[in-house]
Design a protein around this motif. Structure first.
Motif, PDB file in Angstrom:
ATOM      1  N   THR A 163       0.856  -1.184   0.000  1.00 54.37           N
ATOM      2  CA  THR A 163       0.000   0.000   0.000  1.00 54.37           C
ATOM      3  C   THR A 163       0.893   1.236   0.000  1.00 54.37           C
ATOM      4  OG1 THR A 163      -0.195   0.146   2.418  1.00 54.37           O
ATOM      5  CG2 THR A 163      -1.816  -1.200   1.272  1.00 54.37           C
ATOM      6  N   TYR A 164       0.417   2.285  -0.638  1.00 55.96           N
ATOM      7  CA  TYR A 164       1.166   3.534  -0.772  1.00 55.96           C
ATOM      8  C   TYR A 164       0.406   4.645  -0.071  1.00 55.96           C
ATOM      9  CZ  TYR A 164       4.015   1.411  -4.495  1.00 55.96           C
ATOM     10  OH  TYR A 164       4.879   0.610  -5.215  1.00 55.96           O
ATOM     11  N   GLU A 165       1.128   5.500   0.641  1.00 58.69           N
ATOM     12  CA  GLU A 165       0.492   6.636   1.294  1.00 58.69           C
ATOM     13  C   GLU A 165       1.038   7.942   0.729  1.00 58.69           C
ATOM     14  OE1 GLU A 165       1.220   6.945   5.464  1.00 58.69           O
ATOM     15  OE2 GLU A 165       3.399   7.022   5.260  1.00 58.69           O
ATOM     16  N   LEU A 166       0.224   8.986   0.823  1.00 57.64           N
ATOM     17  CA  LEU A 166       0.650  10.295   0.354  1.00 57.64           C
ATOM     18  C   LEU A 166      -0.093  11.384   1.104  1.00 57.64           C
ATOM     19  CD1 LEU A 166      -1.050  11.241  -3.002  1.00 57.64           C
ATOM     20  CD2 LEU A 166      -1.638   9.138  -1.809  1.00 57.64           C
ATOM     21  N   ASP A 167       0.521  12.550   1.122  1.00 59.22           N
ATOM     22  CA  ASP A 167      -0.081  13.749   1.698  1.00 59.22           C
ATOM     23  C   ASP A 167      -0.941  14.376   0.608  1.00 59.22           C
ATOM     24  OD1 ASP A 167      -0.757  16.207   2.713  1.00 59.22           O
ATOM     25  OD2 ASP A 167       1.292  16.853   3.137  1.00 59.22           O
ATOM     26  N   ILE A 168      -2.265  14.265   0.744  1.00 61.26           N
ATOM     27  CA  ILE A 168      -3.139  14.753  -0.319  1.00 61.26           C
ATOM     28  C   ILE A 168      -3.394  16.247  -0.232  1.00 61.26           C
ATOM     29  CG2 ILE A 168      -4.245  12.503  -0.636  1.00 61.26           C
ATOM     30  CD1 ILE A 168      -6.682  13.625   0.863  1.00 61.26           C
ATOM     31  N   THR A 169      -2.874  16.903   0.811  1.00 62.65           N
ATOM     32  CA  THR A 169      -3.032  18.355   0.881  1.00 62.65           C
ATOM     33  C   THR A 169      -2.084  19.060  -0.080  1.00 62.65           C
ATOM     34  OG1 THR A 169      -1.406  18.664   2.668  1.00 62.65           O
ATOM     35  CG2 THR A 169      -3.691  18.185   3.304  1.00 62.65           C
ATOM     36  N   GLN A 170      -1.078  18.333  -0.573  1.00 63.29           N
ATOM     37  CA  GLN A 170      -0.117  18.903  -1.510  1.00 63.29           C
ATOM     38  C   GLN A 170      -0.564  18.657  -2.942  1.00 63.29           C
ATOM     39  OE1 GLN A 170       2.557  20.695  -0.265  1.00 63.29           O
ATOM     40  NE2 GLN A 170       1.463  20.284   1.663  1.00 63.29           N
ATOM     41  N   GLU A 171      -0.477  19.676  -3.782  1.00 64.86           N
ATOM     42  CA  GLU A 171      -0.804  19.494  -5.193  1.00 64.86           C
ATOM     43  C   GLU A 171       0.190  18.544  -5.836  1.00 64.86           C
ATOM     44  OE1 GLU A 171      -1.099  23.188  -7.237  1.00 64.86           O
ATOM     45  OE2 GLU A 171      -3.102  23.618  -6.441  1.00 64.86           O
TER      46      GLU A 171
END
Length: 369
Positions: A163-171
Protein backbone atom coordinates in the motif's frame (compact mmCIF):
# COMPACT_ATOMS: atom_id res chain seq x y z
CA UNK A 1 -17.31 -19.60 17.28
CA UNK A 2 -17.36 -16.96 20.01
CA UNK A 3 -13.98 -18.18 21.27
CA UNK A 4 -12.64 -18.22 17.71
CA UNK A 5 -13.67 -14.59 17.18
CA UNK A 6 -12.81 -13.31 20.66
CA UNK A 7 -9.24 -14.66 20.57
CA UNK A 8 -8.08 -11.62 18.60
CA UNK A 9 -8.95 -9.37 21.56
CA UNK A 10 -6.55 -11.40 23.70
CA UNK A 11 -3.79 -11.52 21.09
CA UNK A 12 -3.84 -7.75 20.50
CA UNK A 13 -4.74 -6.53 23.98
CA UNK A 14 -1.51 -4.53 24.20
CA UNK A 15 -1.20 -3.51 20.53
CA UNK A 16 -2.14 0.18 20.13
CA UNK A 17 -2.30 -0.15 16.34
CA UNK A 18 -4.80 -3.02 16.13
CA UNK A 19 -8.31 -1.89 15.21
CA UNK A 20 -11.00 -4.16 16.72
CA UNK A 21 -13.41 -5.23 13.96
CA UNK A 22 -17.11 -5.43 14.61
CA UNK A 23 -17.68 -8.92 15.99
CA UNK A 24 -20.94 -9.18 14.08
CA UNK A 25 -19.05 -8.52 10.83
CA UNK A 26 -16.47 -11.21 11.61
CA UNK A 27 -19.23 -13.72 12.39
CA UNK A 28 -20.95 -12.82 9.13
CA UNK A 29 -17.70 -13.34 7.21
CA UNK A 30 -17.33 -16.83 8.67
CA UNK A 31 -20.96 -17.97 8.34
CA UNK A 32 -22.39 -19.73 5.25
CA UNK A 33 -25.58 -18.01 4.19
CA UNK A 34 -24.27 -14.63 5.32
CA UNK A 35 -21.15 -14.47 3.12
CA UNK A 36 -21.60 -15.55 -0.53
CA UNK A 37 -17.95 -16.65 -0.63
CA UNK A 38 -19.18 -19.89 0.93
CA UNK A 39 -21.37 -20.56 -2.13
CA UNK A 40 -18.24 -21.49 -4.08
CA UNK A 41 -15.98 -22.62 -1.25
CA UNK A 42 -15.66 -25.22 1.49
CA UNK A 43 -14.00 -24.57 4.82
CA UNK A 44 -13.08 -25.80 8.28
CA UNK A 45 -12.18 -23.67 11.28
CA UNK A 46 -9.79 -24.90 13.98
CA UNK A 47 -9.32 -23.59 17.51
CA UNK A 48 -6.25 -24.45 19.59
CA UNK A 49 -6.63 -24.75 23.35
CA UNK A 50 -4.07 -25.23 26.10
CA UNK A 51 -5.35 -25.99 29.56
CA UNK A 52 -8.84 -25.08 28.40
CA UNK A 53 -7.75 -21.64 27.22
CA UNK A 54 -7.93 -20.64 23.54
CA UNK A 55 -4.39 -19.96 22.31
CA UNK A 56 -4.73 -20.02 18.52
CA UNK A 57 -7.02 -20.28 15.53
CA UNK A 58 -6.87 -20.95 11.79
CA UNK A 59 -9.16 -21.57 8.82
CA UNK A 60 -8.55 -24.05 6.03
CA UNK A 61 -10.57 -23.41 2.90
CA UNK A 62 -10.84 -24.31 -0.77
CA UNK A 63 -12.22 -21.71 -3.15
CA UNK A 64 -13.56 -23.64 -6.14
CA UNK A 65 -13.52 -20.52 -8.31
CA UNK A 66 -9.85 -20.03 -7.43
CA UNK A 67 -8.84 -23.58 -8.32
CA UNK A 68 -10.58 -23.19 -11.68
CA UNK A 69 -8.23 -20.36 -12.64
CA UNK A 70 -5.02 -20.91 -14.69
CA UNK A 71 -2.12 -21.98 -12.47
CA UNK A 72 0.15 -19.31 -13.98
CA UNK A 73 -2.11 -16.67 -12.41
CA UNK A 74 -1.24 -17.74 -8.89
CA UNK A 75 -4.19 -19.89 -7.83
CA UNK A 76 -5.17 -22.83 -10.03
CA UNK A 77 -5.87 -26.55 -9.62
CA UNK A 78 -4.83 -28.12 -6.33
CA UNK A 79 -4.40 -24.83 -4.46
CA UNK A 80 -6.00 -24.52 -1.03
CA UNK A 81 -5.72 -21.71 1.50
CA UNK A 82 -5.33 -21.03 5.17
CA UNK A 83 -6.42 -17.82 6.88
CA UNK A 84 -7.90 -16.24 10.03
CA UNK A 85 -4.54 -17.09 11.58
CA UNK A 86 -3.70 -16.09 15.15
CA UNK A 87 -1.41 -17.80 17.66
CA UNK A 88 0.03 -17.10 21.08
CA UNK A 89 3.35 -18.87 20.39
CA UNK A 90 5.34 -20.69 17.71
CA UNK A 91 4.43 -24.21 18.84
CA UNK A 92 0.74 -23.38 18.58
CA UNK A 93 1.29 -21.74 15.20
CA UNK A 94 2.99 -24.86 13.81
CA UNK A 95 0.28 -27.15 15.21
CA UNK A 96 -2.45 -25.05 13.62
CA UNK A 97 -0.72 -24.80 10.24
CA UNK A 98 -0.05 -28.54 10.17
CA UNK A 99 -3.70 -29.23 10.98
CA UNK A 100 -4.92 -26.93 8.19
CA UNK A 101 -2.47 -28.56 5.77
CA UNK A 102 -3.76 -32.01 6.72
CA UNK A 103 -7.37 -30.98 6.08
CA UNK A 104 -6.43 -29.59 2.65
CA UNK A 105 -4.31 -32.64 1.78
CA UNK A 106 -7.21 -34.98 2.61
CA UNK A 107 -9.27 -33.12 0.00
CA UNK A 108 -6.72 -33.50 -2.75
CA UNK A 109 -4.94 -30.18 -2.49
CA UNK A 110 -1.27 -30.17 -3.50
CA UNK A 111 -0.33 -26.61 -2.58
CA UNK A 112 -1.19 -24.01 0.07
CA UNK A 113 -1.41 -20.23 -0.30
CA UNK A 114 -1.90 -18.15 2.79
CA UNK A 115 -2.83 -16.35 4.83
CA UNK A 116 -5.95 -15.35 2.90
CA UNK A 117 -8.97 -14.49 5.06
CA UNK A 118 -11.14 -15.79 3.48
CA UNK A 119 -11.23 -14.52 -0.11
CA UNK A 120 -8.52 -12.77 -2.11
CA UNK A 121 -10.97 -9.84 -2.16
CA UNK A 122 -11.12 -9.58 1.64
CA UNK A 123 -7.87 -9.62 3.70
CA UNK A 124 -5.06 -11.33 1.81
CA UNK A 125 -1.49 -11.59 3.05
CA UNK A 126 0.57 -11.31 6.22
CA UNK A 127 1.70 -7.87 7.34
CA UNK A 128 5.52 -7.68 7.14
CA UNK A 129 6.03 -3.89 7.05
CA UNK A 130 4.03 -1.09 8.69
CA UNK A 131 3.53 -2.31 12.26
CA UNK A 132 3.98 1.22 13.60
CA UNK A 133 0.59 2.52 12.45
CA UNK A 134 -2.98 1.25 12.23
CA UNK A 135 -4.43 -0.32 9.10
CA UNK A 136 -7.08 1.45 7.06
CA UNK A 137 -10.54 0.06 6.39
CA UNK A 138 -10.56 -3.54 5.06
CA UNK A 139 -6.83 -4.06 5.61
CA UNK A 140 -5.30 -6.62 7.97
CA UNK A 141 -2.97 -6.31 10.94
CA UNK A 142 -0.99 -9.01 12.74
CA UNK A 143 1.86 -9.65 15.15
CA UNK A 144 5.40 -9.23 13.77
CA UNK A 145 6.36 -12.69 15.08
CA UNK A 146 4.03 -14.44 12.64
CA UNK A 147 6.43 -14.00 9.73
CA UNK A 148 9.16 -16.12 11.32
CA UNK A 149 6.66 -18.70 12.55
CA UNK A 150 5.12 -19.19 9.10
CA UNK A 151 8.48 -19.28 7.34
CA UNK A 152 9.84 -21.80 9.83
CA UNK A 153 6.86 -24.01 8.95
CA UNK A 154 8.29 -24.31 5.43
CA UNK A 155 6.56 -21.45 3.63
CA UNK A 156 8.17 -19.16 1.06
CA UNK A 157 6.84 -15.85 -0.33
CA UNK A 158 4.62 -16.17 -3.39
CA UNK A 159 3.66 -12.52 -3.84
CA UNK A 160 4.01 -9.19 -2.06
CA UNK A 161 1.18 -6.65 -1.86
CA UNK A 162 2.01 -3.03 -1.06
CA UNK A 163 0.00 0.00 0.00
CA UNK A 164 1.17 3.53 -0.77
CA UNK A 165 0.49 6.64 1.29
CA UNK A 166 0.65 10.29 0.35
CA UNK A 167 -0.08 13.75 1.70
CA UNK A 168 -3.14 14.75 -0.32
CA UNK A 169 -3.03 18.36 0.88
CA UNK A 170 -0.12 18.90 -1.51
CA UNK A 171 -0.80 19.49 -5.19
CA UNK A 172 0.61 16.92 -7.56
CA UNK A 173 3.81 17.64 -9.53
CA UNK A 174 3.48 20.05 -12.49
CA UNK A 175 3.69 17.24 -15.05
CA UNK A 176 0.67 15.48 -13.52
CA UNK A 177 -1.26 18.77 -13.41
CA UNK A 178 -0.58 19.29 -17.12
CA UNK A 179 -1.78 15.75 -17.91
CA UNK A 180 -5.01 16.40 -15.98
CA UNK A 181 -5.56 19.75 -17.69
CA UNK A 182 -4.99 18.16 -21.09
CA UNK A 183 -7.62 15.55 -20.30
CA UNK A 184 -10.08 18.25 -19.29
CA UNK A 185 -9.76 19.76 -22.77
CA UNK A 186 -10.39 16.41 -24.45
CA UNK A 187 -14.06 16.21 -25.44
CA UNK A 188 -13.84 12.41 -25.71
CA UNK A 189 -13.28 12.11 -21.94
CA UNK A 190 -15.91 12.38 -19.21
CA UNK A 191 -15.22 11.72 -15.53
CA UNK A 192 -18.44 11.36 -13.56
CA UNK A 193 -19.58 10.58 -10.01
CA UNK A 194 -21.40 7.37 -9.28
CA UNK A 195 -25.11 7.88 -8.76
CA UNK A 196 -26.50 6.32 -5.57
CA UNK A 197 -29.99 6.52 -7.02
CA UNK A 198 -28.69 4.20 -9.78
CA UNK A 199 -26.50 2.17 -7.43
CA UNK A 200 -27.16 -1.23 -9.02
CA UNK A 201 -26.42 0.12 -12.50
CA UNK A 202 -23.14 1.72 -11.50
CA UNK A 203 -22.11 -1.29 -9.41
CA UNK A 204 -22.60 -3.48 -12.48
CA UNK A 205 -20.48 -1.08 -14.57
CA UNK A 206 -17.69 -1.15 -12.00
CA UNK A 207 -17.83 -4.97 -11.77
CA UNK A 208 -17.58 -5.28 -15.55
CA UNK A 209 -14.53 -3.00 -15.68
CA UNK A 210 -12.98 -4.73 -12.65
CA UNK A 211 -13.29 -8.25 -14.04
CA UNK A 212 -11.82 -7.08 -17.35
CA UNK A 213 -9.06 -4.92 -15.87
CA UNK A 214 -7.91 -7.40 -13.24
CA UNK A 215 -8.61 -10.56 -15.24
CA UNK A 216 -4.95 -11.32 -15.93
CA UNK A 217 -3.60 -10.25 -12.54
CA UNK A 218 -1.90 -12.67 -10.20
CA UNK A 219 -4.39 -14.13 -7.73
CA UNK A 220 -7.46 -12.96 -9.64
CA UNK A 221 -10.71 -14.75 -8.82
CA UNK A 222 -13.95 -13.61 -10.52
CA UNK A 223 -16.51 -11.88 -8.31
CA UNK A 224 -19.93 -13.48 -8.52
CA UNK A 225 -23.20 -11.59 -8.86
CA UNK A 226 -24.13 -12.57 -5.30
CA UNK A 227 -20.83 -11.23 -4.03
CA UNK A 228 -21.39 -7.96 -5.87
CA UNK A 229 -24.81 -7.62 -4.23
CA UNK A 230 -23.38 -8.56 -0.82
CA UNK A 231 -20.40 -6.21 -0.98
CA UNK A 232 -22.59 -3.47 -2.41
CA UNK A 233 -24.99 -3.73 0.51
CA UNK A 234 -22.13 -3.83 3.02
CA UNK A 235 -20.27 -0.90 1.47
CA UNK A 236 -23.28 1.26 0.58
CA UNK A 237 -23.08 3.25 3.86
CA UNK A 238 -19.47 4.07 2.90
CA UNK A 239 -20.32 5.02 -0.69
CA UNK A 240 -20.18 8.78 -1.20
CA UNK A 241 -20.85 9.86 -4.76
CA UNK A 242 -17.94 12.27 -5.04
CA UNK A 243 -15.44 9.64 -3.85
CA UNK A 244 -16.14 7.07 -6.57
CA UNK A 245 -15.60 8.03 -10.18
CA UNK A 246 -16.26 6.34 -13.51
CA UNK A 247 -14.29 7.46 -16.56
CA UNK A 248 -15.97 7.36 -19.95
CA UNK A 249 -14.21 7.50 -23.31
CA UNK A 250 -16.47 8.32 -26.27
CA UNK A 251 -19.43 7.54 -24.00
CA UNK A 252 -18.17 4.10 -22.96
CA UNK A 253 -17.21 3.38 -19.32
CA UNK A 254 -13.56 2.31 -19.42
CA UNK A 255 -12.12 3.02 -15.95
CA UNK A 256 -13.16 3.56 -12.35
CA UNK A 257 -11.68 4.54 -9.01
CA UNK A 258 -13.25 3.67 -5.66
CA UNK A 259 -12.31 5.63 -2.55
CA UNK A 260 -13.55 4.94 0.97
CA UNK A 261 -13.31 7.12 4.07
CA UNK A 262 -11.28 5.24 6.66
CA UNK A 263 -14.00 3.80 8.87
CA UNK A 264 -11.29 2.29 11.09
CA UNK A 265 -10.91 5.76 12.60
CA UNK A 266 -14.45 5.35 13.96
CA UNK A 267 -14.26 1.61 14.72
CA UNK A 268 -11.15 2.01 16.85
CA UNK A 269 -13.30 3.55 19.59
CA UNK A 270 -16.05 0.90 19.59
CA UNK A 271 -14.06 -2.19 20.70
CA UNK A 272 -15.92 -4.48 18.33
CA UNK A 273 -19.49 -3.86 19.43
CA UNK A 274 -22.29 -1.48 18.51
CA UNK A 275 -23.87 -1.73 21.94
CA UNK A 276 -24.91 0.05 24.01
CA UNK A 277 -24.10 3.32 22.22
CA UNK A 278 -21.70 2.34 19.44
CA UNK A 279 -24.44 2.15 16.83
CA UNK A 280 -25.39 5.80 17.42
CA UNK A 281 -21.76 6.92 17.20
CA UNK A 282 -21.24 5.00 13.96
CA UNK A 283 -24.46 6.24 12.37
CA UNK A 284 -23.55 9.81 13.28
CA UNK A 285 -20.10 9.36 11.76
CA UNK A 286 -21.53 7.84 8.56
CA UNK A 287 -23.84 10.83 8.01
CA UNK A 288 -20.89 13.00 7.04
CA UNK A 289 -17.55 11.50 8.00
CA UNK A 290 -14.63 13.74 8.84
CA UNK A 291 -11.53 11.64 8.46
CA UNK A 292 -7.78 11.94 8.24
CA UNK A 293 -7.35 9.16 5.69
CA UNK A 294 -9.02 8.09 2.46
CA UNK A 295 -8.27 4.63 1.07
CA UNK A 296 -8.37 3.61 -2.59
CA UNK A 297 -9.04 -0.16 -2.45
CA UNK A 298 -9.94 -0.61 -6.11
CA UNK A 299 -9.02 1.05 -9.37
CA UNK A 300 -9.09 -0.34 -12.89
CA UNK A 301 -8.80 0.44 -16.57
CA UNK A 302 -10.08 -1.94 -19.25
CA UNK A 303 -7.38 -4.16 -20.73
CA UNK A 304 -7.51 -2.67 -24.22
CA UNK A 305 -6.32 0.67 -22.81
CA UNK A 306 -3.79 -0.63 -20.32
CA UNK A 307 -0.19 0.53 -20.85
CA UNK A 308 -1.47 3.43 -22.96
CA UNK A 309 -1.13 7.16 -22.29
CA UNK A 310 -4.90 7.37 -22.12
CA UNK A 311 -4.99 4.89 -19.21
CA UNK A 312 -2.54 6.99 -17.22
CA UNK A 313 -4.39 10.19 -18.05
CA UNK A 314 -7.74 8.80 -16.90
CA UNK A 315 -6.13 7.52 -13.70
CA UNK A 316 -4.52 10.86 -12.89
CA UNK A 317 -7.76 12.72 -13.59
CA UNK A 318 -9.79 10.50 -11.26
CA UNK A 319 -7.14 10.70 -8.54
CA UNK A 320 -6.98 14.50 -8.76
CA UNK A 321 -10.75 15.02 -8.73
CA UNK A 322 -11.20 12.75 -5.73
CA UNK A 323 -8.22 14.35 -3.97
CA UNK A 324 -9.88 17.76 -4.21
CA UNK A 325 -13.24 16.54 -2.91
CA UNK A 326 -11.66 14.47 -0.12
CA UNK A 327 -10.03 17.62 1.24
CA UNK A 328 -12.95 20.00 0.69
CA UNK A 329 -15.85 17.79 1.79
CA UNK A 330 -14.31 15.41 4.33
CA UNK A 331 -11.30 17.22 5.78
CA UNK A 332 -8.93 14.44 4.70
CA UNK A 333 -5.20 15.03 4.69
CA UNK A 334 -3.83 11.61 3.86
CA UNK A 335 -4.46 9.05 1.13
CA UNK A 336 -3.66 5.35 0.92
CA UNK A 337 -3.65 3.42 -2.35
CA UNK A 338 -3.67 -0.34 -2.45
CA UNK A 339 -3.05 -3.02 -2.20
CA UNK A 340 -0.86 -3.07 -5.34
CA UNK A 341 1.01 -6.16 -6.51
CA UNK A 342 4.73 -5.59 -6.21
CA UNK A 343 5.21 -6.45 -9.91
CA UNK A 344 2.33 -4.29 -11.22
CA UNK A 345 4.58 -1.81 -13.00
CA UNK A 346 1.73 0.34 -14.32
CA UNK A 347 0.14 1.01 -10.95
CA UNK A 348 3.53 1.40 -9.26
CA UNK A 349 4.44 4.06 -11.83
CA UNK A 350 1.20 5.95 -11.15
CA UNK A 351 1.75 5.76 -7.38
CA UNK A 352 5.31 7.00 -7.69
CA UNK A 353 4.36 9.79 -10.13
CA UNK A 354 2.11 11.36 -7.50
CA UNK A 355 4.97 11.10 -4.98
CA UNK A 356 3.46 8.44 -2.74
CA UNK A 357 5.56 5.91 -0.84
CA UNK A 358 5.11 2.36 0.39
CA UNK A 359 3.85 2.36 3.98
CA UNK A 360 2.65 -1.22 4.45
CA UNK A 361 3.59 -4.53 2.83
CA UNK A 362 1.82 -7.87 2.99
CA UNK A 363 3.14 -11.25 1.84
CA UNK A 364 1.12 -14.22 0.62
CA UNK A 365 3.08 -17.40 1.29
CA UNK A 366 3.09 -20.73 -0.51
CA UNK A 367 4.08 -24.30 0.26
CA UNK A 368 3.74 -27.58 -1.62
CA UNK A 369 1.82 -30.34 0.15
Amino acid sequence: MAAFIDLAWTIYADDPHWVPPLKSEVRGLLTPGKNPFHEHAEHQYFLARRGGKAVGRISAHIDHLAISMPAEQGMGPGTGNFGMFEAMDEATAHALIATAEGWLRERGMTRVLGPISLSIWEEPGLLVKGFDHSPTVMMGHNRPEYRAWIESAGYAPAKQLDTYELDITQEFPPLIQRIVQSGERNERIRIRHVDKSEFDRDAAIILHILNDAWGRNWGFVPITDHEVAHFGKALKPLVFEDLIRIAELDGEPVAFMMTLPDMNEALARLNGTLFPFGWAKLLWWLRKPKVRTMRVPLMGVVQRLQSSRMASQLAFMMIEYIRRDAITHYGATRGEIGWILDDNQGMKAIAEAIESRINRSYVIYQKPL
